[in-house]
Design a protein around this motif. Sequence first.
Motif, PDB file in Angstrom:
ATOM      1  N   GLY A 223       0.788  -4.846  -4.962  1.00  0.00           N
ATOM      2  CA  GLY A 223       0.127  -3.509  -5.072  1.00  0.00           C
ATOM      3  C   GLY A 223       0.736  -2.571  -6.016  1.00  0.00           C
ATOM      4  O   GLY A 223       1.652  -3.266  -7.075  1.00  0.00           O
ATOM      5  N   SER A 224       0.818  -1.503  -6.028  1.00  0.00           N
ATOM      6  CA  SER A 224       1.227  -0.455  -6.925  1.00  0.00           C
ATOM      7  C   SER A 224       2.373   0.247  -6.556  1.00  0.00           C
ATOM      8  O   SER A 224       2.189   0.757  -5.341  1.00  0.00           O
ATOM      9  N   ASP A 225       2.889   0.991  -7.400  1.00  0.00           N
ATOM     10  CA  ASP A 225       3.923   2.001  -6.901  1.00  0.00           C
ATOM     11  C   ASP A 225       3.302   3.357  -7.312  1.00  0.00           C
ATOM     12  O   ASP A 225       3.600   4.304  -6.711  1.00  0.00           O
ATOM     13  N   GLY A 226       2.383   3.484  -8.425  1.00  0.00           N
ATOM     14  CA  GLY A 226       2.109   4.615  -8.881  1.00  0.00           C
ATOM     15  C   GLY A 226       0.490   5.066  -8.536  1.00  0.00           C
ATOM     16  O   GLY A 226      -0.065   5.819  -9.492  1.00  0.00           O
ATOM     17  N   TYR A 227      -0.058   4.356  -7.629  1.00  0.00           N
ATOM     18  CA  TYR A 227      -1.419   4.275  -7.341  1.00  0.00           C
ATOM     19  C   TYR A 227      -1.899   3.911  -6.100  1.00  0.00           C
ATOM     20  O   TYR A 227      -1.296   2.844  -5.628  1.00  0.00           O
TER      21      TYR A 227
ATOM     22  N   PHE B 107       0.812  -1.033   0.012  1.00  0.00           N
ATOM     23  CA  PHE B 107      -0.157  -0.116  -0.039  1.00  0.00           C
ATOM     24  C   PHE B 107       0.848   1.152   0.108  1.00  0.00           C
ATOM     25  O   PHE B 107       1.397   1.649   0.891  1.00  0.00           O
ATOM     26  N   ASN B 108       1.138   1.781  -1.274  1.00  0.00           N
ATOM     27  CA  ASN B 108       1.638   2.993  -1.198  1.00  0.00           C
ATOM     28  C   ASN B 108       1.073   4.143  -0.533  1.00  0.00           C
ATOM     29  O   ASN B 108      -0.136   4.354  -0.947  1.00  0.00           O
ATOM     30  N   ILE B 109       1.546   5.035   0.488  1.00  0.00           N
ATOM     31  CA  ILE B 109       0.740   5.877   1.287  1.00  0.00           C
ATOM     32  C   ILE B 109       1.466   7.150   1.189  1.00  0.00           C
ATOM     33  O   ILE B 109       2.444   7.115   1.861  1.00  0.00           O
ATOM     34  N   ALA B 110       0.675   8.268   0.917  1.00  0.00           N
ATOM     35  CA  ALA B 110       1.283   9.606   1.003  1.00  0.00           C
ATOM     36  C   ALA B 110       0.304  10.114   2.305  1.00  0.00           C
ATOM     37  O   ALA B 110      -0.745   9.931   2.538  1.00  0.00           O
ATOM     38  N   LEU B 111       1.040  10.662   3.576  1.00  0.00           N
ATOM     39  CA  LEU B 111       0.673  11.039   4.705  1.00  0.00           C
ATOM     40  C   LEU B 111       0.154  12.368   4.624  1.00  0.00           C
ATOM     41  O   LEU B 111      -0.567  12.770   5.362  1.00  0.00           O
TER      42      LEU B 111
END
Length: 798
Positions: free
Chosen positions: A441-445, A152-156
């Motif tokens: 999961g994804s790196d760009g989504y 889970f790529n997560i921007a905080l």
Amino acid sequence: MLLVIFLITSNIVSQNINIFFDHNIPQFEFAANEIKIALKNKGFQSTLRPLKQISSYNTSDKIVLTLHSNKALLDQLHKEGPNLNVINKLSEQAYALRTLKDNYLSYWVVGGDVAGAMYGGLQIAENIAFNALDGVYNEEASPYLKKRGIKFNIALDNKSHSFDSDGDQDKSNIKDVWDITFWKSYLDDLARYRYNTLSFWTKHPFTCMIALEEYPDVVIHDVTDGYGNLVKKMTIEEKIAFWQEVMTYAKNRSIDIFYFTWNIFLSTAEGKYGITHKGTNENTKVYLRKSVEKFLLTYPHISGIGVTAGERMRDLNFDEREKWLWDTYVQGIMDAKKQQPNREIRFIHRHWNTACSDIMNHFKDYDGAFEFSFKYARAHMYSSPNIVFEDFLLEEMPEGTKSWWNVRNDDMFYLRWGDPEFTRDFLLGFDKEKTAGYLMGSDGYTWGRVYSSKKPLFQGKTEISKHWYNFMLWGRLGYNPQLSQDVFKIHLKQRFKTSTIDNLYKAWKTASKIIPQTTRFAWRDWDGNWYPEGCKSGKFLTVKDFMVGFTMEGSGILNIADYCQKVMNKEKISDITPFDVANNLENYSGTALDLINTVKAKDESELQLVKNDIIAFAHLGNYYSEKIRGATELALYANTQEKSHQKNAVNHLEKALIHWKLYAQVLDEQYLPKVLARTGKMDWNALTADVKQDIEIAKDFKGFDVNISFENIKDGNVYPVGTDLTVNLVIESNIEIETVGFVLNGEYLGVKKNAPFLWNANNTASLKNMNTGSYELKAWVKDNTGFRIDKIINIEVK
């Protein structure tokens, strides 16, 4: 798992079913409530009761959830018939189901541990949903892969990104990752689908998740989304409490939490207290070490830390990078373990921009579980179940070590995918003995909430609820790859209430073969290099790009250039040709359309939306079928100068345009164009102009001749340990070249506009004092239109 079903006469079943479990175990409560819902949907009442009351209800129908360690209760089960030998041997995440019937019906779920009992309870809930109370279940189950996880790529925050958070989806979801209702729903679904690992990938989580007394000014207050909007007022104390609640909830679903970072990224700590991203900066090392220690002490439910060496470490060679990681992350972990000596922290080292030998030189004595992580199918899990990229790693990994397979989906963000056979074969392709688990999961989504739907049924809902079938396939088949297709068909029937389930199942499965088949042919390995939903690599990939493209290693498919060479040499061709690929795509598309057109759905229903996605897949498959034919014919024209090939190319590309317009029409009905983090804006209507331009390219094609060579380096060369490698690219071209780039093992090492196109140990640390390992050298040239040609060779250092 095959379900053996017998009929139990309905007069055995009473109006109320008692569900007994230990109310102090949240996993049991979750499973019990799932059972209660299933019973209610079948017309039964039920009551949740504590285990200690079971003796008071011996003359009633019941469902019992317990552990195999509860000997007193199992003695009661034994008295009623079942042998306990198998049950006593249940391992972690395993369960046994037993059915007893005499005057009363009893379903028993016995877990090898808490997670196993939860999964057994969820299985009973599914059995009831499928068969009411008419089934007899006497069986055991245990996990095929012990760790089944999500990446889970997560921007905080707007100031605390994941590796790439520039897409609309990522910017919009910042507010949602601070919403506890999102996480509770998401984690419940992960447990239902048998996932037990959730990995968060973010550049630098610490500024949003901890407070260090020595560094008060690095903390990010409140929450600002990717568009600069303040979306939530929060103190750092409230943020800490929030993530503690999320992680506790995950633990209560038997889901482990991992954090992965790229290096060296520092968020708002950059430039403060003498902290910089330079690898030699001691202030940075001290800050990172303290951050890791505080992070682990603040969050006792974190099970592991994953690191990368490194996306921002080009001033260090491979060996220096490993020492930096040891001095920061590992020392921070050790500091935390001094205060919590019984704490177990998995340390996961990504095999990315590094080599096994350099890693093990520093980490062989790590005090705890040490594992690798590797991009198993590069960035395209939806390519082939027969992956060969990890072969070298399996040979290089030290005895006894295992790897997490990073299973990357950078292929599809809009359309719903669903092929159980592909999923099963893919998971069975892992070397089980050397597999720690997988992270999908994804790196760009950001797979958080949906913001691309024109339909209110899913806009703002969770992505996992939209793509439930996909997530279920990968989770359930990761636990049990032998699960029958009938299980998935029944899920489809229950969800969509249609009589044409067989056709829906087959149509969905067939349409889902289109992206993998296309990607095996139009192979471009990393994230932004290939996005098949939009035929993009940042820019639109033209017919010329297809002419010079590679096919996937191990696919058995000839690329267009090699095919044309064999034709010109009049060689016998036994490989899969570009025309074979085109025919496969046409057949998949035609079959999917024929099948899905028999499925009737109400407008705006979920079934109609799924049906539209399958139709879109089919039109996209027909588009690629004609584009591949057109590119191959155009290449034959370049080799032969026979006008018939050029005419054929134009004809195929004109047909491709028709199919693209049909594809765009379906997408336009259902979805909103959005900017994606790696490949730019996905706007099917705007891309139609590019599709048209392919026809003009074919009509006006004059040919091109580009040759890239590595001076003094040949494919397969072997060099001694300690080599300082010099890469000098020699370019011969009849088209104007704007930039020349070089990539080493996936690490982008920059571009040059003028000769000499030279990279060496003096200007590139990665080429200095190279250690044992396999290395892929990729050079590329690009003209001013974005047209790019690659050359790849491989070397070894021993």
